[in-house]
Write a protein that holds these residues in place. Structure first.
Motif, PDB file in Angstrom:
ATOM      1  N   LEU A   1       0.634  -1.233  -0.286  1.00  0.00           N
ATOM      2  CA  LEU A   1      -0.013  -0.609  -0.106  1.00  0.00           C
ATOM      3  C   LEU A   1       0.855   1.419  -0.216  1.00  0.00           C
ATOM      4  CD1 LEU A   1      -2.633  -0.773   2.592  1.00  0.00           C
ATOM      5  CD2 LEU A   1      -2.615  -0.696   0.048  1.00  0.00           C
ATOM      6  N   VAL A   2       2.586   1.029   0.609  1.00  0.00           N
ATOM      7  CA  VAL A   2       2.919   2.351   0.750  1.00  0.00           C
ATOM      8  C   VAL A   2       2.986   2.858  -0.507  1.00  0.00           C
ATOM      9  CG1 VAL A   2       5.060   2.974   1.146  1.00  0.00           C
ATOM     10  CG2 VAL A   2       4.314   1.203   2.430  1.00  0.00           C
ATOM     11  N   GLY A   3       2.765   3.783  -0.730  1.00  0.00           N
ATOM     12  CA  GLY A   3       2.951   4.812  -2.341  1.00  0.00           C
ATOM     13  C   GLY A   3       1.890   4.756  -3.161  1.00  0.00           C
ATOM     14  N   LYS A   4       1.245   4.167  -2.829  1.00  0.00           N
ATOM     15  CA  LYS A   4      -0.491   3.475  -3.405  1.00  0.00           C
ATOM     16  C   LYS A   4      -1.867   4.622  -3.853  1.00  0.00           C
ATOM     17  CE  LYS A   4      -0.083  -1.063  -5.414  1.00  0.00           C
ATOM     18  NZ  LYS A   4      -0.858  -2.051  -5.588  1.00  0.00           N
ATOM     19  N   LEU A   5      -1.616   5.021  -2.071  1.00  0.00           N
ATOM     20  CA  LEU A   5      -2.495   6.083  -1.111  1.00  0.00           C
ATOM     21  C   LEU A   5      -2.016   6.676  -0.606  1.00  0.00           C
ATOM     22  CD1 LEU A   5      -5.591   3.478   0.067  1.00  0.00           C
ATOM     23  CD2 LEU A   5      -5.463   5.080  -2.401  1.00  0.00           C
ATOM     24  N   SER A   6      -2.157   7.973  -0.635  1.00  0.00           N
ATOM     25  CA  SER A   6      -1.327   9.387   0.164  1.00  0.00           C
ATOM     26  C   SER A   6      -2.008   9.447   1.563  1.00  0.00           C
ATOM     27  CB  SER A   6      -2.531  10.647  -0.160  1.00  0.00           C
ATOM     28  OG  SER A   6      -4.062  10.383   0.645  1.00  0.00           O
ATOM     29  N   ASP A   7      -1.133   9.832   2.996  1.00  0.00           N
ATOM     30  CA  ASP A   7      -1.391   9.113   4.092  1.00  0.00           C
ATOM     31  C   ASP A   7      -2.646   9.595   4.639  1.00  0.00           C
ATOM     32  OD1 ASP A   7       0.671   7.667   3.764  1.00  0.00           O
ATOM     33  OD2 ASP A   7       1.729   9.274   5.202  1.00  0.00           O
ATOM     34  N   ASP A   8      -3.302  10.437   3.881  1.00  0.00           N
ATOM     35  CA  ASP A   8      -4.566  10.807   4.638  1.00  0.00           C
ATOM     36  C   ASP A   8      -5.407  10.341   3.926  1.00  0.00           C
ATOM     37  OD1 ASP A   8      -3.348  13.626   5.576  1.00  0.00           O
ATOM     38  OD2 ASP A   8      -3.299  14.376   3.382  1.00  0.00           O
ATOM     39  N   ASP A   9      -5.570   9.902   2.673  1.00  0.00           N
ATOM     40  CA  ASP A   9      -6.386   8.784   2.048  1.00  0.00           C
ATOM     41  C   ASP A   9      -6.474   8.144   3.004  1.00  0.00           C
ATOM     42  OD1 ASP A   9      -7.654  10.610   0.078  1.00  0.00           O
ATOM     43  OD2 ASP A   9      -6.542   9.690  -0.997  1.00  0.00           O
ATOM     44  N   LEU A  10      -5.049   7.381   3.115  1.00  0.00           N
ATOM     45  CA  LEU A  10      -5.321   6.059   3.767  1.00  0.00           C
ATOM     46  C   LEU A  10      -6.223   6.004   4.974  1.00  0.00           C
ATOM     47  CD1 LEU A  10      -4.481   2.829   3.326  1.00  0.00           C
ATOM     48  CD2 LEU A  10      -2.511   3.111   3.829  1.00  0.00           C
ATOM     49  N   GLU A  11      -5.990   7.182   5.636  1.00  0.00           N
ATOM     50  CA  GLU A  11      -5.989   7.467   7.804  1.00  0.00           C
ATOM     51  C   GLU A  11      -7.708   7.472   6.860  1.00  0.00           C
ATOM     52  OE1 GLU A  11      -5.548   7.731  10.598  1.00  0.00           O
ATOM     53  OE2 GLU A  11      -3.278   7.179   9.497  1.00  0.00           O
ATOM     54  N   ASP A  12      -8.250   7.337   6.250  1.00  0.00           N
ATOM     55  CA  ASP A  12     -10.389   8.292   6.234  1.00  0.00           C
ATOM     56  C   ASP A  12     -10.419   7.036   5.298  1.00  0.00           C
ATOM     57  OD1 ASP A  12     -12.362   9.102   5.909  1.00  0.00           O
ATOM     58  OD2 ASP A  12     -12.074   9.249   3.443  1.00  0.00           O
ATOM     59  N   LEU A  13     -10.048   6.192   5.087  1.00  0.00           N
ATOM     60  CA  LEU A  13     -10.187   4.783   4.426  1.00  0.00           C
ATOM     61  C   LEU A  13     -10.290   4.094   5.799  1.00  0.00           C
ATOM     62  CD1 LEU A  13     -10.976   2.169   2.849  1.00  0.00           C
ATOM     63  CD2 LEU A  13      -8.302   1.995   2.711  1.00  0.00           C
ATOM     64  N   CYS A  14      -9.139   3.861   6.729  1.00  0.00           N
ATOM     65  CA  CYS A  14      -8.935   2.596   7.901  1.00  0.00           C
ATOM     66  C   CYS A  14     -10.192   4.014   9.355  1.00  0.00           C
ATOM     67  CB  CYS A  14      -7.677   3.215   8.586  1.00  0.00           C
ATOM     68  SG  CYS A  14      -6.115   2.461   7.019  1.00  0.00           S
ATOM     69  N   ARG A  15     -10.248   5.075   8.829  1.00  0.00           N
ATOM     70  CA  ARG A  15     -11.603   5.667   9.796  1.00  0.00           C
ATOM     71  C   ARG A  15     -13.108   5.095   9.570  1.00  0.00           C
ATOM     72  NH1 ARG A  15      -8.726  10.279  10.069  1.00  0.00           N
ATOM     73  NH2 ARG A  15      -9.949  11.266   7.978  1.00  0.00           N
ATOM     74  N   GLN A  16     -12.951   4.890   8.055  1.00  0.00           N
ATOM     75  CA  GLN A  16     -14.434   4.594   7.833  1.00  0.00           C
ATOM     76  C   GLN A  16     -14.904   2.963   8.654  1.00  0.00           C
ATOM     77  OE1 GLN A  16     -16.075   5.810   4.038  1.00  0.00           O
ATOM     78  NE2 GLN A  16     -14.331   7.480   3.701  1.00  0.00           N
ATOM     79  N   LEU A  17     -14.031   1.860   7.757  1.00  0.00           N
ATOM     80  CA  LEU A  17     -13.513   0.827   8.674  1.00  0.00           C
ATOM     81  C   LEU A  17     -13.921   0.962   9.795  1.00  0.00           C
ATOM     82  CD1 LEU A  17     -10.460  -0.868   6.222  1.00  0.00           C
ATOM     83  CD2 LEU A  17     -13.717  -0.609   5.955  1.00  0.00           C
ATOM     84  N   GLN A  18     -13.460   1.900  11.109  1.00  0.00           N
ATOM     85  CA  GLN A  18     -13.168   1.453  12.068  1.00  0.00           C
ATOM     86  C   GLN A  18     -14.556   1.371  12.599  1.00  0.00           C
ATOM     87  OE1 GLN A  18     -11.526  -0.187  14.404  1.00  0.00           O
ATOM     88  NE2 GLN A  18     -10.713  -0.774  12.456  1.00  0.00           N
ATOM     89  N   ARG A  19     -15.230   2.722  11.833  1.00  0.00           N
ATOM     90  CA  ARG A  19     -16.543   3.149  12.265  1.00  0.00           C
ATOM     91  C   ARG A  19     -17.820   2.181  11.711  1.00  0.00           C
ATOM     92  NH1 ARG A  19     -17.523   7.752   8.884  1.00  0.00           N
ATOM     93  NH2 ARG A  19     -15.698   8.938   9.805  1.00  0.00           N
ATOM     94  N   LEU A  20     -17.482   1.480  10.391  1.00  0.00           N
ATOM     95  CA  LEU A  20     -18.658   0.250  10.175  1.00  0.00           C
ATOM     96  C   LEU A  20     -18.360  -0.562  11.357  1.00  0.00           C
ATOM     97  CD1 LEU A  20     -19.861  -0.912   8.084  1.00  0.00           C
ATOM     98  CD2 LEU A  20     -18.908  -1.407   6.604  1.00  0.00           C
ATOM     99  N   LYS A  21     -16.858  -0.973  11.720  1.00  0.00           N
ATOM    100  CA  LYS A  21     -16.645  -2.295  12.677  1.00  0.00           C
ATOM    101  C   LYS A  21     -17.811  -1.868  13.997  1.00  0.00           C
ATOM    102  CE  LYS A  21     -13.131  -4.383  15.096  1.00  0.00           C
ATOM    103  NZ  LYS A  21     -11.378  -4.364  14.788  1.00  0.00           N
ATOM    104  N   PHE A  22     -17.886  -0.092  14.647  1.00  0.00           N
ATOM    105  CA  PHE A  22     -17.652  -0.151  15.305  1.00  0.00           C
ATOM    106  C   PHE A  22     -19.666  -0.358  15.377  1.00  0.00           C
ATOM    107  CE2 PHE A  22     -20.423   2.776  18.351  1.00  0.00           C
ATOM    108  CZ  PHE A  22     -19.642   2.621  19.769  1.00  0.00           C
ATOM    109  N   GLN A  23     -20.447  -0.116  14.333  1.00  0.00           N
ATOM    110  CA  GLN A  23     -21.157  -0.192  13.971  1.00  0.00           C
ATOM    111  C   GLN A  23     -22.129  -1.512  13.925  1.00  0.00           C
ATOM    112  OE1 GLN A  23     -22.351   2.084  10.795  1.00  0.00           O
ATOM    113  NE2 GLN A  23     -22.082   4.191  11.708  1.00  0.00           N
ATOM    114  N   ALA A  24     -21.292  -2.205  13.541  1.00  0.00           N
ATOM    115  CA  ALA A  24     -21.312  -4.120  13.127  1.00  0.00           C
ATOM    116  C   ALA A  24     -21.382  -4.506  14.970  1.00  0.00           C
ATOM    117  CB  ALA A  24     -20.545  -4.647  12.219  1.00  0.00           C
TER     118      ALA A  24
END
Length: 149
Positions: free
Chosen positions: A123-146
């Protein structure tokens, strides 16, 4: 008398397949992948369907261990959650992620960009750190909801 030579070269332990900072997936590069949650749902639905049709199922040790593994490690147990996961990952997947990387993200559900890059070095270099952080935040939110269901 010596045994006949094999008709094909036997595979060696050093293959061309590796998932490091540079993915080398060989023939599997463009193959769709399931994450652990998707595999669990498919296996469970298949077993339920066979059971409802009255099919005699022999539960092998492999089936039992696979089912137990998927039950323990799948984060998203319900179809709507797995579909939401796929949607989130595909939004970012349009930015050059491979099927393998999308599946790995969906299986591992990293909590931050650093964890994602450590667990999935390609993943290094494929997504910016900001995009990767956003992706992880959304996944964690979904995980919490589930987990709240």
């Amino acid at each position: 008398m010596a045994p006949a030579a094999p008709s094909r070269q036997s595979p060696t332990s050093a293959t061309d397949i590796e998932a490091t900072s540079t993915l080398k997936l060989g023939d599997f590069a463009d193959i769709p992948c399931l994450n652990i949650s998707e595999a669990r749902i498919i296996l469970q639905k298949t077993l339920d369907t066979r059971k409802s049709k009255g099919a005699v199922m022999r539960e092998t040790e492999t089936l039992i261990k696979t089912r137990d593994y998927l039950e323990i490690f799948s984060v998203f147990k319900e179809i709507p959650d797995a579909q939401a996961l796929e949607g989130i990952v595909n939004v970012f997947g349009g930015k050059g992620l491979t099927n393998f990387e999308k599946s790995a993200i969906g299986s591992l559900v990293p909590s931050c960009a650093d964890e994602a890059k450590t667990l999935i070095p390609s993943l290094v270099g494929k997504l910016s750190d900001d995009d990767l952080e956003d992706l992880c935040r959304q996944l964690q939110r979904l995980k919490f909801q589930a987990q709240q269901r």
